[in-house]
Design a protein around this motif. Structure first.
Motif, PDB file in Angstrom:
ATOM      1  N   SER A 110      41.874 -73.604  -6.035  1.00 38.06           N
ATOM      2  CA  SER A 110      41.544 -72.804  -4.865  1.00 38.06           C
ATOM      3  C   SER A 110      42.836 -72.440  -4.150  1.00 38.06           C
ATOM      4  O   SER A 110      43.911 -72.982  -4.448  1.00 38.06           O
ATOM      5  N   GLU A 111      42.728 -71.547  -3.169  1.00 38.35           N
ATOM      6  CA  GLU A 111      43.902 -71.160  -2.390  1.00 38.35           C
ATOM      7  C   GLU A 111      44.518 -72.389  -1.720  1.00 38.35           C
ATOM      8  O   GLU A 111      45.740 -72.572  -1.718  1.00 38.35           O
ATOM      9  N   GLU A 112      43.647 -73.236  -1.162  1.00 43.35           N
ATOM     10  CA  GLU A 112      44.121 -74.431  -0.466  1.00 43.35           C
ATOM     11  C   GLU A 112      44.809 -75.390  -1.433  1.00 43.35           C
ATOM     12  O   GLU A 112      45.861 -75.963  -1.116  1.00 43.35           O
ATOM     13  N   GLU A 113      44.239 -75.566  -2.623  1.00 42.20           N
ATOM     14  CA  GLU A 113      44.845 -76.454  -3.619  1.00 42.20           C
ATOM     15  C   GLU A 113      46.199 -75.920  -4.082  1.00 42.20           C
ATOM     16  O   GLU A 113      47.153 -76.679  -4.262  1.00 42.20           O
ATOM     17  N   LYS A 116      48.880 -76.467  -1.527  1.00 39.74           N
ATOM     18  CA  LYS A 116      49.246 -77.878  -1.476  1.00 39.74           C
ATOM     19  C   LYS A 116      50.073 -78.312  -2.682  1.00 39.74           C
ATOM     20  O   LYS A 116      50.998 -79.125  -2.557  1.00 39.74           O
TER      21      LYS A 116
END
Length: 635
Positions: free
Chosen positions: A624-627, A630
């Protein structure tokens, strides 16, 4: 979206404290706007915190119990202050670099401990240290790392090439005890964070600072987490030169957090004398047993533990004065029915409880007195090290391997990490290898030592050992070889190697000026701020420290399109630091199913190339974008 920069600073100690407080008192936190960044940040509302604490909060009381000294507040601030330094790999000094899980680190131990926090926080099972005893001739660390030329001249000979300062703490110094306390306080604060919850620390000390280190540890670890103050018989012979012949040292022991469910220290293995107490005169099918008293001090019992006990043959047994039975009557009767109570061969003896050899927990409780016959002496340790170095007395005060092995037995198991950050000649590393050879364990060690020079007229210097780390590394090499030679069949898989790292300034040039203040020749700092003498391995291990990846993990490298890809522990971290990253390189990195991906900022000529790589990896790894934000970083 493009990848963010990796935070290259060590852990911020104040942030750790805030996070710990937030876990137990989130209601005392609020948000304020940061004047520098304009962003919102979490801060503590002390008014709310005081309300939560009620009458248990104190401020500016005229009298309170406390242990303090000049410099304590600064030592506390120093422990919390992040560092921008790094650890550089020294492959040429290492042994079995590719496979070993042991570490030897040269540098100031406070800086090193800070750097280890992200990777080893809560992972170290045992710490042993033998710090300077502060006798008036010992060196202490001076924790002002910005060394001016005047300071250099003042402490001539006591400053190394990295700017680390250490000096003799003579008794004429007005801050004699204060300097020593400050040195220990900051280091123990950081060291505590590295321990597992059931982790144990042992600190060797003598009478000069024993009371002060006890007070410091009571504050840092908590008085309730004190385990023991071991007394070690360090010499066999009397010395008549002093008022009292001192033949012992102390080894202070604390656990990070005591538990009601388990012991602070492990039991010692049964020795022959203890085993001789076991027998089986009644052919009990549960095996060998010994008998122990069935009663205890009356003050430890309840009302239900006072009664007249009836033996199987009908004989009545009354309690001795001031005693109570260990069990209540129903539990005792059940134990008698199961033949777990012994009344002697004729059935008329005093009732005793059977303790079976094959019980779940067996062994000997460690004792607070450590006798020379069991754990050796300083003199024996010195002679053993001398023999290891072909008759050269390379180190004056090594601790006995048997003593350190004893602590490793009662505080660690196979697979645990053992740390010594005042490691001297590395007797601790020697002890870990020796114990692993004896019990087929896989304990790992981390040794930390300042590159302190050996005295000019010493045997060590004459033999070519200019610093203590040079002695220590050679000791580990020789000890490992000797252990394997003595037990070739049982030590085939024994890890006698070690990776060497050296504390250094940041891998990156400092860019403090605005771009307009640089001339044309300096502008490339903004494109490539890596120092010219730094290698891919320097960058990789620096990133591992910053990202919390352990330095002992195995790594491989692979060349794709003429560029090198590095993989740590089969994908824990995959990195490429080359220019002009190609699609093949990105796919090869993704094929390793990495947990983290790292590039140099200079790998990309333009921002759109950086964005393309980010999006490609996100798609290939199904992040995902968040992953992706990170897990993909640049330096």
């Amino acid at each position: 979206m493009k990848p963010n920069k990796l935070d290259l600073n060590s852990v911020d100690g104040t942030q750790l404290n805030l996070e710990a407080l937030y876990q137990i008192a989130p209601s005392c936190f609020t948000e304020v706007k940061d004047d520098k960044t304009g962003e919102l940040r979490h801060v503590v509302n002390f008014k709310t915190l005081r309300q939560l604490l009620g009458d248990n909060a104190v401020e500016d009381a005229d009298e309170m119990y406390q242990f303090t000294w000049p410099g304590k507040q600064e030592a506390r601030r120093e422990a919390a202050r992040p560092t921008t330094k790094t650890l550089r790999p020294v492959v040429e000094d290492s042994v079995d670099w590719e496979h070993t899980q042991n570490l030897y680190i040269e540098g100031d131990n406070l800086e090193v401990l800070k750097l280890l926090q992200k990777s080893y926080m809560g992972k170290v099972k045992m710490i042993y240290i033998d710090p300077p005893y502060n006798t008036g001739n010992d060196f202490v660390y001076d924790d002002d790392f910005a060394v001016s030329q005047d300071d250099y001249d003042l402490f001539a000979g006591d400053v190394d090439e990295l700017g680390n300062r250490y000096r003799k703490n003579t008794e004429t110094n007005g801050r004699f005890h204060s300097d020593w306390c400050s040195m220990m306080y900051s280091r123990l604060i950081v060291a505590r964070s590295l321990l597992t919850e059931d982790g144990v620390i042992f600190i060797s000390i003598d009478d000069h600072e024993q009371k002060n280190i006890r007070n410091i540890c009571d504050e840092i670890f908590g008085e309730s987490n004190f385990v023991s103050n071991f007394i070690w018989e360090k010499r066999l012979n009397r010395e008549n030169r002093k008022e009292v012949s001192s033949r012992h040292d102390y080894i202070l022991c604390y656990i990070k957090q005591k538990s009601e469910q388990q012991r602070s220290l492990l039991l010692l293995p049964m020795n022959e004398k203890a085993l001789s107490n076991y027998g089986n005169p009644d052919n009990d099918p549960r095996g060998l047993w010994k008998s122990d008293p069935a009663h205890a001090q009356a003050g430890h019992g309840t009302k239900a533990q006072f009664y007249t006990l009836t033996a199987p043959n009908g004989k009545k047994h009354d309690l001795p004065s001031g005693r109570c039975w260990l069990y209540t009557e129903p539990v005792m009767n059940e134990a008698i029915k199961e033949n777990r109570i012994w009344f002697g061969k004729d059935g008329n003896g005093v009732p005793r409880i059977k303790t079976y050899l094959n019980a779940k927990e067996r062994g000997l409780t460690p004792e607070s007195l450590l006798f020379a016959k069991d754990v050796s002496t300083n003199e024996i340790a010195k002679n053993e090290l001398k023999r290891l170095f072909d008759g050269i007395a390379v180190f004056e005060t090594p601790k006995p391997v048997e003593l350190l092995k004893y602590f490793a037995i009662i505080a660690s198991k196979s697979g645990d990490i053992i740390l010594d950050f005042f490691s001297g000649s590395s007797a601790t590393a020697h002890a870990v290898m020796q114990l692993n050879a004896e019990d087929c364990g896989n304990r790992k060690y981390i040794m930390v030592q300042l590159p302190e020079e050996t005295p000019e007229d010493s045997e060590a210097r004459k033999a070519g050992y200019d610093t203590i780390p040079e002695i220590a590394k050679e000791r580990i090499r020789r000890a490992g070889k000797k252990i394997k030679e003595e037990s070739p069949l049982t030590t085939q898989k024994l890890d006698t190697g070690f990776r060497v790292f050296r504390l250094a300034d940041s891998n990156f040039e400092e860019v403090k000026k605005a771009p307009a203040e640089y001339d044309q020749s300096q502008l490339d700092l903004f494109l490539n701020n890596v120092k010219s003498d730094r290698t891919d391995l320097d960058l990789l291990f620096g990133a591992m420290l910053s990202w919390g990846v352990q330095l002992s993990l195995p790594m491989t490298s692979e060349e794709v399109d003429g560029k090198m890809i590095y993989s740590v522990n089969d994908g824990d971290l995959v990195a490429c630091f080359a220019d002009d990253i190609t699609e093949n390189i990105v796919k090869a990195m993704a094929d390793k199913q990495p947990l983290r991906v790292l590039f140099r900022d200079s790998c990309f000529a333009r921002d759109d190339a950086k964005i393309n790589v980010f999006e490609t990896l996100k798609q290939l790894l199904d992040w995902s974008e968040e992953e992706a934000i990170k897990n993909i970083k640049v330096i």
